[in-house]
Enzyme design. Structure first.
Site, PDB file in Angstrom:
ATOM      1  N   GLN A 153      -3.761 -17.093 -46.895  1.00  0.00           N
ATOM      2  CA  GLN A 153      -3.278 -16.124 -45.915  1.00  0.00           C
ATOM      3  C   GLN A 153      -4.477 -15.431 -45.260  1.00  0.00           C
ATOM      4  O   GLN A 153      -5.250 -14.744 -45.934  1.00  0.00           O
ATOM      5  CB  GLN A 153      -2.368 -15.077 -46.547  1.00  0.00           C
ATOM      6  CG  GLN A 153      -1.711 -14.185 -45.491  1.00  0.00           C
ATOM      7  CD  GLN A 153      -0.925 -13.037 -46.094  1.00  0.00           C
ATOM      8  OE1 GLN A 153      -1.495 -12.150 -46.701  1.00  0.00           O
ATOM      9  NE2 GLN A 153       0.394 -13.056 -45.914  1.00  0.00           N
ATOM     10  N   HIS A 187      -1.496 -13.464 -41.099  1.00  0.00           N
ATOM     11  CA  HIS A 187      -0.768 -12.253 -41.491  1.00  0.00           C
ATOM     12  C   HIS A 187      -0.548 -11.383 -40.255  1.00  0.00           C
ATOM     13  O   HIS A 187      -1.459 -10.711 -39.781  1.00  0.00           O
ATOM     14  CB  HIS A 187      -1.570 -11.491 -42.543  1.00  0.00           C
ATOM     15  CG  HIS A 187      -0.742 -10.559 -43.379  1.00  0.00           C
ATOM     16  ND1 HIS A 187       0.512 -10.109 -42.998  1.00  0.00           N
ATOM     17  CD2 HIS A 187      -0.982  -9.981 -44.591  1.00  0.00           C
ATOM     18  CE1 HIS A 187       0.998  -9.306 -43.936  1.00  0.00           C
ATOM     19  NE2 HIS A 187       0.114  -9.203 -44.906  1.00  0.00           N
ATOM     20  N   HIS A 216       3.541  -6.212 -41.859  1.00  0.00           N
ATOM     21  CA  HIS A 216       3.202  -5.103 -42.756  1.00  0.00           C
ATOM     22  C   HIS A 216       2.199  -4.103 -42.201  1.00  0.00           C
ATOM     23  O   HIS A 216       1.423  -3.506 -42.944  1.00  0.00           O
ATOM     24  CB  HIS A 216       2.672  -5.662 -44.089  1.00  0.00           C
ATOM     25  CG  HIS A 216       3.662  -6.503 -44.809  1.00  0.00           C
ATOM     26  ND1 HIS A 216       3.364  -7.181 -45.962  1.00  0.00           N
ATOM     27  CD2 HIS A 216       4.967  -6.795 -44.534  1.00  0.00           C
ATOM     28  CE1 HIS A 216       4.426  -7.854 -46.375  1.00  0.00           C
ATOM     29  NE2 HIS A 216       5.410  -7.627 -45.513  1.00  0.00           N
ATOM     30  N   TYR A 261      -0.473  -4.505 -40.354  1.00  0.00           N
ATOM     31  CA  TYR A 261      -1.864  -4.910 -40.218  1.00  0.00           C
ATOM     32  C   TYR A 261      -2.170  -5.230 -38.748  1.00  0.00           C
ATOM     33  O   TYR A 261      -1.351  -4.995 -37.872  1.00  0.00           O
ATOM     34  CB  TYR A 261      -2.167  -6.060 -41.169  1.00  0.00           C
ATOM     35  CG  TYR A 261      -2.009  -5.639 -42.619  1.00  0.00           C
ATOM     36  CD1 TYR A 261      -2.759  -4.583 -43.143  1.00  0.00           C
ATOM     37  CD2 TYR A 261      -1.075  -6.249 -43.448  1.00  0.00           C
ATOM     38  CE1 TYR A 261      -2.586  -4.158 -44.456  1.00  0.00           C
ATOM     39  CE2 TYR A 261      -0.900  -5.836 -44.766  1.00  0.00           C
ATOM     40  CZ  TYR A 261      -1.661  -4.786 -45.261  1.00  0.00           C
ATOM     41  OH  TYR A 261      -1.489  -4.363 -46.560  1.00  0.00           O
ATOM     42  N   ARG A 295       3.217 -14.941 -40.619  1.00  0.00           N
ATOM     43  CA  ARG A 295       4.140 -14.022 -41.281  1.00  0.00           C
ATOM     44  C   ARG A 295       4.412 -12.808 -40.405  1.00  0.00           C
ATOM     45  O   ARG A 295       3.471 -12.204 -39.871  1.00  0.00           O
ATOM     46  CB  ARG A 295       3.554 -13.558 -42.621  1.00  0.00           C
ATOM     47  CG  ARG A 295       4.586 -12.867 -43.514  1.00  0.00           C
ATOM     48  CD  ARG A 295       3.992 -12.432 -44.837  1.00  0.00           C
ATOM     49  NE  ARG A 295       4.990 -12.512 -45.908  1.00  0.00           N
ATOM     50  CZ  ARG A 295       4.941 -11.849 -47.038  1.00  0.00           C
ATOM     51  NH1 ARG A 295       3.916 -11.046 -47.299  1.00  0.00           N
ATOM     52  NH2 ARG A 295       5.885 -11.979 -47.949  1.00  0.00           N
ATOM     53  N   GLY A 326       7.914 -13.414 -54.849  1.00  0.00           N
ATOM     54  CA  GLY A 326       6.658 -12.730 -55.116  1.00  0.00           C
ATOM     55  C   GLY A 326       6.467 -12.382 -56.572  1.00  0.00           C
ATOM     56  O   GLY A 326       5.997 -13.182 -57.378  1.00  0.00           O
TER      57      GLY A 326
END
Length: 365
Positions: free
Chosen positions: A97, A176, A179, A181, A228, A317
């Protein structure tokens, strides 16, 4: 269906169970280099159809958590080669990732002032060095707005990291864009207050996602690239963004012609709302290539969404933390070792305790 093979492009998986990316902070210091302990950890879990590694910074400035392994130095590439070799020896498949945290950082972690779409900060904490020594949760720093040159450099960093990943033996990369970021920061209203080609309209706020993905796909092959997103998760922000579900659908429209390995929806963590069934159906109609979902799925709910045709892969997860043989356990209806939240300190940093010392079912029996 969860235990049937999945094939798309060069992605040939033994089953549809994916180990979701989870930060574990075990990289060697100095240099944030992957090590033999990490190789053991990932190899233990190679029964997953696909492993997606913990978030892996593409550059120093993209780093936001201490002790996380990077993929921008020769030593890091060599370290990751130990991991991929160990997983492949057990017939596993593994993506790395690729991660740029943007404003979710502090200069004491990265050595740089955090960057973002705009110079906007919300209260937020990340894992970094404590003033009294050791590591723990610290407040993020005030970011500076990225210049066009910064954006160009960052796209280049993702491309270099992707090429490094293939050199290190990875089967592909996951970008990524979830979330809170960097890529997510460009997509959301509260963090993106730009008035140039990368801000303002929904289409412009998707531009960085599109350009990074296209550049990486051009460099290593689109069928080696996943991405993602998390349109129903609010992480790293003070308030929910009412436009992010629609912005994500625009992103899917942009991504659909690329024929990526998959789009990965992260759900049901942090502050979240449940993804509406109508949204899943609209996403499926817009994006006919593989879709992965993650977020507190069980064997039963995973089977259901696969049979509905709304997903092709399901990621799990924390059950993989305590059950290295998770796929075999759920396939045979064996009991799972529960996640020990009292041992939460072992999630991040440390040695093999709470990392590589969980037994497989036969060993536990």
């Amino acid at each position: 269906m969860l235990f049937t093979p999945h094939k798309f492009g060069r992605l040939n998986l033994a089953n549809r169970v994916v180990m979701a990316p989870m930060t574990r902070s075990r990289a060697d210091q100095p240099g944030d280099v992957p090590n033999e302990l990490m190789a053991t950890y990932y190899a233990q879990r190679a029964g997953a159809g696909l492993i997606v590694t913990e978030g892996t910074p593409v550059s120093e400035v993209g780093r936001g958590y201490s002790l996380t392994p990077g993929i921008y130095s020769p030593a890091q590439v060599a370290g990751w080669k130990k991991v991929t070799d160990a997983v492949h020896r057990r017939d596993g498949r593994i993506f790395v990732q690729l991660w740029h945290v943007g404003r979710r950082s502090h200069a004491s972690i990265s050595g740089h002032t955090p960057v973002s779409a705009s110079a906007v900060k919300h209260p937020d904490k990340v894992y970094g060095p404590l003033p009294e020594g050791g590591f723990g949760m610290i407040e993020t720093g005030m970011p500076r707005a990225m210049t066009l040159a910064d954006i160009e450099d960052t796209i280049g960093d993702f491309v270099t990291a992707a090429r490094n990943a293939i050199e290190a033996g990875f089967d592909g990369v996951e970008l990524h864009a979830a979330h809170g970021y960097l890529i997510d920061q460009f997509m959301r209203l509260h963090s993106n207050q730009r008035n140039d080609a990368y801000g303002g309209s929904q289409e412009k706020r998707v531009r960085l996602l599109h350009e990074v993905t296209q550049a990486v796909a051009n460099a290593v092959g689109a069928d080696r690239v996943g991405i993602r997103v998390s349109p129903f998760v609010t992480e790293g922000y003070a308030d929910e963004d009412p436009e992010i579900p629609a912005v994500t659908l625009k992103a899917l429209q942009a991504l659909a012609p690329m024929d990526l390995a998959y789009v990965h929806f992260s759900e049901n963590i942090s502050r979240y709302t449940t993804m509406p069934p109508a949204y899943r159906q609209e996403a499926r109609a817009l994006y006919r290539n593989p879709i992965m979902v993650a977020g507190k799925y069980t064997k039963e709910s995973a089977q259901k969404i696969l049979h509905q045709g709304l997903a092709d892969l399901v990621a799990f997860g924390q059950p993989f933390i305590t059950n290295p043989d998770f796929v075999a356990r759920i396939a045979n209806d064996h009991a799972l070792t529960p996640v020990n939240y009292d041992a939460h300190a072992t999630f991040y940093g440390g040695d093999g305790k709470g990392y590589t010392d969980y037994p497989a079912f036969a060993e536990a029996a």
